[in-house]
Motif scaffolding. Structure first.
Motif, PDB file in Angstrom:
ATOM      1  N   ALA A 155       0.208  -0.824   0.390  1.00 13.77           N
ATOM      2  CA  ALA A 155      -0.261   0.253   0.217  1.00 13.77           C
ATOM      3  C   ALA A 155       0.602   0.862   0.058  1.00 13.77           C
ATOM      4  CB  ALA A 155      -0.660   0.216   1.489  1.00 13.77           C
ATOM      5  N   PRO A 156       0.995   1.855  -1.417  1.00 13.47           N
ATOM      6  CA  PRO A 156       1.821   3.495  -0.995  1.00 13.47           C
ATOM      7  C   PRO A 156       0.713   4.380  -1.066  1.00 13.47           C
ATOM      8  CG  PRO A 156       0.894   3.032  -3.029  1.00 13.47           C
ATOM      9  CD  PRO A 156       0.356   1.826  -2.377  1.00 13.47           C
ATOM     10  N   TYR A 157       1.001   4.420   0.643  1.00 16.03           N
ATOM     11  CA  TYR A 157       0.339   5.229   1.373  1.00 16.03           C
ATOM     12  C   TYR A 157       0.228   5.382   3.121  1.00 16.03           C
ATOM     13  CZ  TYR A 157      -3.906   2.341   0.927  1.00 16.03           C
ATOM     14  OH  TYR A 157      -4.717   1.074   0.654  1.00 16.03           O
ATOM     15  N   PRO A 158       0.062   6.182   3.737  1.00 18.18           N
ATOM     16  CA  PRO A 158       0.101   5.521   5.534  1.00 18.18           C
ATOM     17  C   PRO A 158      -1.364   4.362   5.715  1.00 18.18           C
ATOM     18  CG  PRO A 158      -0.140   7.377   4.917  1.00 18.18           C
ATOM     19  CD  PRO A 158      -0.248   7.555   3.478  1.00 18.18           C
ATOM     20  N   LYS A 159      -1.331   3.433   6.196  1.00 19.00           N
ATOM     21  CA  LYS A 159      -2.166   2.525   7.587  1.00 19.00           C
ATOM     22  C   LYS A 159      -3.193   3.323   7.805  1.00 19.00           C
ATOM     23  CE  LYS A 159      -2.707  -1.152  10.112  1.00 19.00           C
ATOM     24  NZ  LYS A 159      -2.023  -1.999  11.172  1.00 19.00           N
ATOM     25  N   ALA A 160      -3.490   5.127   7.867  1.00 18.46           N
ATOM     26  CA  ALA A 160      -4.190   5.962   8.637  1.00 18.46           C
ATOM     27  C   ALA A 160      -5.165   5.881   7.846  1.00 18.46           C
ATOM     28  CB  ALA A 160      -3.541   6.927   9.413  1.00 18.46           C
ATOM     29  N   LEU A 161      -4.702   6.202   6.677  1.00 17.16           N
ATOM     30  CA  LEU A 161      -5.714   6.277   5.171  1.00 17.16           C
ATOM     31  C   LEU A 161      -6.851   5.119   4.642  1.00 17.16           C
ATOM     32  CD1 LEU A 161      -3.936   9.547   3.530  1.00 17.16           C
ATOM     33  CD2 LEU A 161      -5.737   9.408   4.945  1.00 17.16           C
ATOM     34  N   GLU A 162      -6.416   4.160   5.158  1.00 18.91           N
ATOM     35  CA  GLU A 162      -6.653   2.976   5.238  1.00 18.91           C
ATOM     36  C   GLU A 162      -8.217   3.140   5.429  1.00 18.91           C
ATOM     37  OE1 GLU A 162      -7.410   0.263   3.277  1.00 18.91           O
ATOM     38  OE2 GLU A 162      -5.523  -0.550   3.703  1.00 18.91           O
ATOM     39  N   ALA A 163      -9.217   2.368   4.051  1.00 17.30           N
ATOM     40  CA  ALA A 163     -10.718   2.665   3.670  1.00 17.30           C
ATOM     41  C   ALA A 163     -11.175   1.569   5.244  1.00 17.30           C
ATOM     42  CB  ALA A 163     -11.197   1.720   2.537  1.00 17.30           C
ATOM     43  N   ALA A 164     -12.026   2.038   5.773  1.00 13.58           N
ATOM     44  CA  ALA A 164     -13.049   1.375   7.095  1.00 13.58           C
ATOM     45  C   ALA A 164     -12.945  -0.074   6.736  1.00 13.58           C
ATOM     46  CB  ALA A 164     -13.741   2.381   7.144  1.00 13.58           C
ATOM     47  N   HIS A 326     -14.129   1.791  -8.133  1.00 11.75           N
ATOM     48  CA  HIS A 326     -14.116   1.242  -6.901  1.00 11.75           C
ATOM     49  C   HIS A 326     -13.324   2.968  -5.833  1.00 11.75           C
ATOM     50  CE1 HIS A 326     -13.241  -2.527  -9.261  1.00 11.75           C
ATOM     51  NE2 HIS A 326     -12.139  -2.350  -9.479  1.00 11.75           N
ATOM     52  N   ARG A 327     -14.718   4.117  -6.127  1.00 10.91           N
ATOM     53  CA  ARG A 327     -14.649   4.624  -5.515  1.00 10.91           C
ATOM     54  C   ARG A 327     -11.831   5.508  -4.977  1.00 10.91           C
ATOM     55  NH1 ARG A 327     -16.837   5.400  -0.322  1.00 10.91           N
ATOM     56  NH2 ARG A 327     -17.539   7.896  -1.114  1.00 10.91           N
ATOM     57  N   GLU A 328     -11.877   5.327  -5.708  1.00 12.43           N
ATOM     58  CA  GLU A 328     -10.508   5.426  -5.015  1.00 12.43           C
ATOM     59  C   GLU A 328     -10.265   6.423  -5.255  1.00 12.43           C
ATOM     60  OE1 GLU A 328      -6.051   5.678  -7.935  1.00 12.43           O
ATOM     61  OE2 GLU A 328      -7.696   4.118  -8.435  1.00 12.43           O
ATOM     62  N   GLN A 329     -10.828   7.949  -5.845  1.00 15.65           N
ATOM     63  CA  GLN A 329     -10.353   8.803  -4.733  1.00 15.65           C
ATOM     64  C   GLN A 329     -11.286   8.991  -4.275  1.00 15.65           C
ATOM     65  OE1 GLN A 329      -9.535  12.258  -7.086  1.00 15.65           O
ATOM     66  NE2 GLN A 329      -7.833  10.950  -8.693  1.00 15.65           N
ATOM     67  N   GLU A 330     -12.850   8.708  -3.836  1.00 14.98           N
ATOM     68  CA  GLU A 330     -13.813   8.885  -3.090  1.00 14.98           C
ATOM     69  C   GLU A 330     -13.471   9.066  -1.943  1.00 14.98           C
ATOM     70  OE1 GLU A 330     -16.628   8.761  -6.557  1.00 14.98           O
ATOM     71  OE2 GLU A 330     -14.190   7.578  -5.773  1.00 14.98           O
ATOM     72  N   VAL A 331     -12.380   7.405  -1.671  1.00 16.20           N
ATOM     73  CA  VAL A 331     -12.249   7.068  -0.211  1.00 16.20           C
ATOM     74  C   VAL A 331     -11.040   8.093   0.130  1.00 16.20           C
ATOM     75  CG1 VAL A 331     -11.172   4.527   0.537  1.00 16.20           C
ATOM     76  CG2 VAL A 331     -13.133   4.660  -0.605  1.00 16.20           C
ATOM     77  N   MET A 332      -9.948   7.861  -0.520  1.00 15.94           N
ATOM     78  CA  MET A 332      -8.792   8.696  -0.086  1.00 15.94           C
ATOM     79  C   MET A 332      -9.145   9.772   0.732  1.00 15.94           C
ATOM     80  SD  MET A 332      -5.343   9.371  -0.017  1.00 15.94           S
ATOM     81  CE  MET A 332      -4.625   7.855  -0.927  1.00 15.94           C
ATOM     82  N   ALA A 333     -10.357  11.175  -0.519  1.00 12.71           N
ATOM     83  CA  ALA A 333     -10.927  11.940   0.402  1.00 12.71           C
ATOM     84  C   ALA A 333     -11.708  12.032   2.371  1.00 12.71           C
ATOM     85  CB  ALA A 333     -11.947  12.700  -0.898  1.00 12.71           C
ATOM     86  N   GLU A 334     -12.265  11.195   2.177  1.00 10.42           N
ATOM     87  CA  GLU A 334     -13.314  10.676   3.121  1.00 10.42           C
ATOM     88  C   GLU A 334     -11.730  10.251   4.114  1.00 10.42           C
ATOM     89  OE1 GLU A 334     -15.461   8.108   2.178  1.00 10.42           O
ATOM     90  OE2 GLU A 334     -16.420   8.444   0.653  1.00 10.42           O
ATOM     91  N   ALA A 335     -11.112   9.594   4.304  1.00 12.61           N
ATOM     92  CA  ALA A 335      -9.722   9.083   4.884  1.00 12.61           C
ATOM     93  C   ALA A 335      -8.836  10.626   5.278  1.00 12.61           C
ATOM     94  CB  ALA A 335      -9.066   8.633   4.507  1.00 12.61           C
ATOM     95  N   LEU A 336      -8.918  11.241   4.574  1.00 12.32           N
ATOM     96  CA  LEU A 336      -7.729  13.204   4.342  1.00 12.32           C
ATOM     97  C   LEU A 336      -8.943  13.704   5.328  1.00 12.32           C
ATOM     98  CD1 LEU A 336      -6.853  13.481   1.155  1.00 12.32           C
ATOM     99  CD2 LEU A 336      -5.204  12.976   3.189  1.00 12.32           C
ATOM    100  N   ILE A 337     -10.527  14.316   5.005  1.00 10.28           N
ATOM    101  CA  ILE A 337     -11.691  14.633   5.536  1.00 10.28           C
ATOM    102  C   ILE A 337     -11.141  14.036   7.491  1.00 10.28           C
ATOM    103  CG2 ILE A 337     -13.524  15.221   5.849  1.00 10.28           C
ATOM    104  CD1 ILE A 337     -13.282  15.639   2.852  1.00 10.28           C
TER     105      ILE A 337
END
Length: 418
Positions: A155-164, A326-337
């Motif tokens: 996963a080339p992103y932090p674990k904190a931004l993982e989809a629920a 797969h809501r790729e960017q939406e999920v990332m946005a939700e995690a950032l918010i």
């Protein structure tokens, strides 16, 4: 070990990820890495990989004489694949290219970024692979099969931004590499940044505004030489867009202009001509880092590489995710918010309107910050230790079996059944 990296051809981001990982290898091992992609040569220029290390694959588009189309329906397509035309000569050739190059170049381990079909081809041919997991909700059967068939997931992103919604077993099988570091570039001073904006501007009034702000900032700096920092009074809102789709953000530019009438709005990347009048500067630049560091506000989509660049900066961020599978960017946005790192467009509008109605204070005034070259850089150019440790392990082991048993499995806390 010799590494093969399959980079999907949608956008340049997958090739850029390969470039970033290759940069973490010692030079002698970097030369043994092979990238497989059908992205055209002029679509992305590698900085760490030579042309001899790239295998340009045939396309995988459907052809008129295919026996079956790529998505033929429930009773004509395996549940383990997303897209699988039958009788397609290009796909037959690209499969041969992949397997032949893996054999001829003695590839020990493949990294698949991203393709369920390539993952299944590797597993069927008994080629060990790691699968790159992008953000989003990827709980469909083909993805789950590709995940199960991999030695491990990246996963080339932090674990904190993982989809629920990500299953526990998928999380446990994943190495979280955090955001891969961008190529280090020196950050210009704020004055040099303002000079750059002046050269990009074709509007005399905008140049005069930039000049007056630069003079005011210099006066503040000269007034307090004991504090080597410049209080930024220039309100700059930067809109960053890629070439994978910019229409949704461009559609917001009239509203942005209305919300921030006194700001200097900078648009980087492609722009629709009918909204060009809504921005003060529209340009294409090679390095967006100064704009990220010195702006009072950033508006952008949620592509992986773009978010990786801005994540560690303190600059307020408004995200407008593109609609992707797969809501790729939406999920990332939700995690950032959720983590308070970004605002949605609706939140930004509400906050800006509330501030203006209360006391006339603009959102940008609330985001004023003190900047020095050292402070603005934050951690963007520091080494990503998780990714470095992963690539160091690749360099340290000759055998995939030994690496899998002695390094990867202890990292994951897993043990396959015998």
């Amino acid at each position: 070990m010799r590494i093969g990296y399959y980079a999907h051809h949608h956008g340049s981001g997958h090739c850029r990820q390969a470039d970033k990982l290759a940069a973490l290898l010692p030079s002698e091992l970097r030369q043994r890495m092979t990238v497989f992609t059908s992205l055209p040569n002029d679509a992305y220029h590698f900085s760490t990989i030579t042309d001899e290390q790239i295998v340009r694959l045939s396309a995988e588009d459907e052809l008129p004489d295919d026996v079956l189309p790529g998505r033929a329906g429930k009773y004509w397509q395996p549940n383990s694949l997303h897209y699988s035309p039958v009788g397609n000569e290009d796909i037959q050739k690209r499969s041969w290219q992949l397997l032949d190059a893996i054999y001829q170049r003695q590839i020990d381990l493949m990294i698949v970024d991203v393709s369920v079909e390539v993952a299944m081809l590797c597993r069927t041919a008994s080629v060990p692979y790691l699968y790159v997991r992008l953000a989003g909700e990827r709980d469909d059967m083909p993805h789950l099969n590709a995940f199960a068939g991999a030695l491990g997931l990246l996963a080339p992103y932090p674990k904190a931004l993982e989809a629920a919604a990500t299953p526990d077993w998928v999380r446990q099988k994943t190495l979280y590499l955090d955001f891969l570091p961008n190529k280090a570039q020196s950050l210009p001073s704020f004055s040099e940044f303002i000079d750059k904006l002046m050269t990009l501007s074709e509007n005399g009034a905008t140049k005069q505004q930039l000049c007056s702000h630069a003079s005011a900032d210099k006066a503040i700096y000269d007034h307090d030489k004991a504090n080597p920092q410049t209080s930024v009074k220039t309100h700059i809102a930067t809109v960053i867009k890629g070439y994978g789709g910019h229409e949704a953000i461009d559609a917001k530019l009239p509203e942005l202009r209305q919300l921030l009438p006194d700001a200097i709005i900078v648009s980087l990347g492609p722009i629709n001509e009918e909204v060009r009048h809504c921005v003060d500067i529209a340009a294409h630049v090679d390095d967006v880092t100064p704009f990220i560091a010195y702006s009072n506000l950033l508006l952008m989509a949620c592509g992986l590489n773009g978010i990786a660049q801005v994540y560690d900066y303190a600059t307020p961020l408004v995200v407008l995710p593109d609609v992707r599978p797969h809501r790729e960017q939406e999920v990332m946005a939700e995690a950032l918010i959720e983590r308070g790192r970004a605002l949605s467009w609706a939140q930004f509008m509400a906050q800006t309107s509330h501030m203006d109605s209360q006391n006339g204070t603009s959102f940008l005034s609330m985001s004023d910050k003190t900047i020095s070259n050292e402070q603005a850089a934050l951690t963007d150019h520091q080494t990503n230790q998780a990714a470095q440790n992963f690539m160091d392990s690749i360099a340290d082991y000759i055998s995939v079996n030994a690496w899998f048993q002695e390094w990867l499995l202890p990292q994951l806390g897993l043990k396959p059944e015998k």
